[in-house]
Design an enzyme around this catalytic site. Structure first.
Site, PDB file in Angstrom:
ATOM      1  N   HIS A 145      27.112 -15.218 -11.454  1.00 24.62           N
ATOM      2  CA  HIS A 145      27.676 -14.686 -12.711  1.00 24.62           C
ATOM      3  C   HIS A 145      26.587 -14.586 -13.783  1.00 24.62           C
ATOM      4  CE1 HIS A 145      30.625 -14.441 -16.098  1.00 24.62           C
ATOM      5  NE2 HIS A 145      29.675 -15.114 -16.727  1.00 24.62           N
ATOM      6  N   GLU A 146      25.799 -15.646 -13.939  1.00 28.19           N
ATOM      7  CA  GLU A 146      24.735 -15.642 -14.956  1.00 28.19           C
ATOM      8  C   GLU A 146      23.667 -14.597 -14.626  1.00 28.19           C
ATOM      9  OE1 GLU A 146      25.065 -17.139 -17.707  1.00 28.19           O
ATOM     10  OE2 GLU A 146      26.864 -18.211 -17.060  1.00 28.19           O
TER      11      GLU A 146
ATOM     12  N   HIS B 236      24.555 -11.189 -15.871  1.00 26.74           N
ATOM     13  CA  HIS B 236      24.186 -10.922 -17.270  1.00 26.74           C
ATOM     14  C   HIS B 236      22.742 -10.424 -17.352  1.00 26.74           C
ATOM     15  CE1 HIS B 236      27.826 -12.321 -19.141  1.00 26.74           C
ATOM     16  NE2 HIS B 236      27.729 -13.523 -18.616  1.00 26.74           N
TER      17      HIS B 236
ATOM     18  N   GLU C 123      31.575 -10.170 -19.710  1.00 19.95           N
ATOM     19  CA  GLU C 123      31.880 -11.307 -18.838  1.00 19.95           C
ATOM     20  C   GLU C 123      32.621 -10.851 -17.587  1.00 19.95           C
ATOM     21  OE1 GLU C 123      30.751 -14.255 -19.115  1.00 19.95           O
ATOM     22  OE2 GLU C 123      29.882 -14.059 -21.119  1.00 19.95           O
TER      23      GLU C 123
ATOM     24  N   ASP D 112      31.473 -11.339 -13.779  1.00 18.83           N
ATOM     25  CA  ASP D 112      32.347 -11.866 -12.723  1.00 18.83           C
ATOM     26  C   ASP D 112      32.347 -10.940 -11.510  1.00 18.83           C
ATOM     27  OD1 ASP D 112      33.050 -14.108 -14.144  1.00 18.83           O
ATOM     28  OD2 ASP D 112      34.971 -13.320 -14.849  1.00 18.83           O
TER      29      ASP D 112
END
Length: 419
Positions: free
Chosen positions: A278-279, A282, A357, A361
């Site tokens: 997930h990070e 980004h 976000e 995901d």
């Protein structure tokens, strides 16, 4: 007139507080829809009865404090203006020194100190609430140390901003907002650059991930995403909180992917890899850079609106006890207006954040192909933070920079992989 204004302001704040209390405790419903009872989004399937009760209590009180704290700041700034306290601070600063920088430093110290004292009860109440519900593990002395670090970091940052801002107000009486915005661009980038390596270590110790097998798995994941990462950092947060978190921060070579040790202690490797994916999402989708661009665009509009509103408010400068826009006594007015504008813009900025976000995901799903780990991760995050799965509408739009846990779990379970 001053007493009437003060009375009306306090009364308005109290009425607002009562309305928010009624909304959160009696009018809103945070339960999951009946059709989802017994599913993976239903807290009853992964939390016991006591945890559900505590989650409901804690969320309502925490949300109430959120909605009370920002208008409380507005009330403080307004009263500081109309009672002439700001003008008194300015007078003290001018008597002490004839240099603009020292005047700014003295004025800002008194205003910051007054703000710290007045807002301390709400800050302490929030800390006590977290302790009572076993979210925070931080003792008073450690918490107070962080509060004092906050005070001085914010003071140093604000001193630079205020000194430059009021110098620009004197030099460019009509276009100061544009000059301030232009200078804010390198300043914003600089602050984001030093945040992970200078400011964050003031609060916690960061070190490379000790579990080298897990680090290898994470770096393999980073390699697949074409991220030139050499280390994953962990931070000792268990001495302060039981909550779980991981994040990406910084820009360029100073970017860091950080795992809280609570996350390492409470999540399985598969869940941690889902969080890390997930990070990485980004990073890959350049959300940090889009965030900087969005912030700068928003600040341009905000500074322009602030300048126009301050000009209009100067028609009542005697009532506000302000000598002029370019005088330090107008700073509470500037802070009041910008705070209101930021709050008004928060539904938009939160919506953009929730979109990013969700993208992260989805990226995690593509990287891991592990919906079970995704669902379990979101359930564990809910339990550790006593969060609401389906928060009330006002809470979602004003507080949530992430999709609700109901939305995230449903997305994971119904995700269709790209071909």
């Amino acid at each position: 007139m001053v007493r009437k204004w003060a009375f009306n302001a306090v009364l308005a704040y109290l009425l607002f507080g009562l309305l928010i209390y009624a909304y959160l405790f009696y009018l809103s419903d945070a339960a999951v829809p009946h059709s989802l009872k017994g599913s993976s989004v239903d807290p009853a399937t992964f939390m016991n009865g006591r945890e559900q009760m505590l989650s409901e209590e804690y969320s309502k009180i925490r949300n109430l404090l959120f909605f009370l704290s920002t208008p409380y700041d507005w009330l403080f700034y307004f009263l500081v203006l109309i009672f002439g306290i700001s003008r008194t601070f300015e007078r003290w600063a001018k008597k002490t020194s004839r240099f603009h920088l020292l005047q700014s430093a003295i004025y800002l110290f008194w205003l910051s100190l007054a703000s710290f004292i007045v807002t301390f009860p709400i800050s302490y109440l929030s800390h006590s609430l977290s302790r009572t519900y076993h979210i925070s593990t931080q003792g008073f002395h450690s918490w107070m140390k962080d509060e004092l670090i906050d005070f001085w970091v914010n003071y140093a940052t604000m001193l630079i901003v205020v000194a430059v801002l009021y110098a620009l107000m004197k030099k460019f009486r009509k276009k100061w907002w544009l000059a301030a915005w232009v200078l804010s661009i390198p300043f914003t980038i600089f602050m984001m650059y030093i945040q992970p390596v200078v400011i964050d270590p003031l609060y916690n110790d960061f070190y490379p991930l000790e579990d080298k097998q897990l680090e290898t798995k994470i770096l393999d994941l980073a390699s697949k995403a074409h991220i030139p990462a050499k280390h994953v950092y962990e931070v000792n947060m268990s001495e302060k909180t039981n909550a779980l978190n991981a994040y990406v921060t910084g820009v360029g070579s100073h970017s860091r992917i950080v795992l809280w040790d609570t996350t390492l202690n409470k999540l399985s490797d598969k869940e941690i890899l889902f969080v890390m994916a997930h990070e990485m999402g980004h990073y890959v989708e350049k959300h940090i850079y889009f965030g900087i661009a969005g912030y700068l665009l928003l600040s341009l509009v905000g500074l322009w609106l602030t300048s126009k509103l301050m000009e209009k408010m100067m028609k009542r400068k005697e009532d506000l006890k302000v000598t002029g826009i370019s005088h330090l006594s107008s700073l509470p007015l500037f802070l009041l207006i910008t705070s209101i504008l930021l709050f008004a813009a928060s539904p938009l900025t939160n919506a953009v954040s929730r979109y990013e976000e969700t993208r992260a995901d989805r990226y995690a799903m593509e990287m891991t192909h592990d919906p079970k780990a995704g669902v379990k991760t979101f359930q564990d995050l809910t339990k550790s933070g006593l969060s609401e799965v389906n928060p009330p509408w006002l809470v979602k739009i004003f507080r949530y920079g992430h999709p609700t846990m109901l939305e995230r779990i449903q997305m994971v379970e119904t995700y269709e992989y790209k071909k």
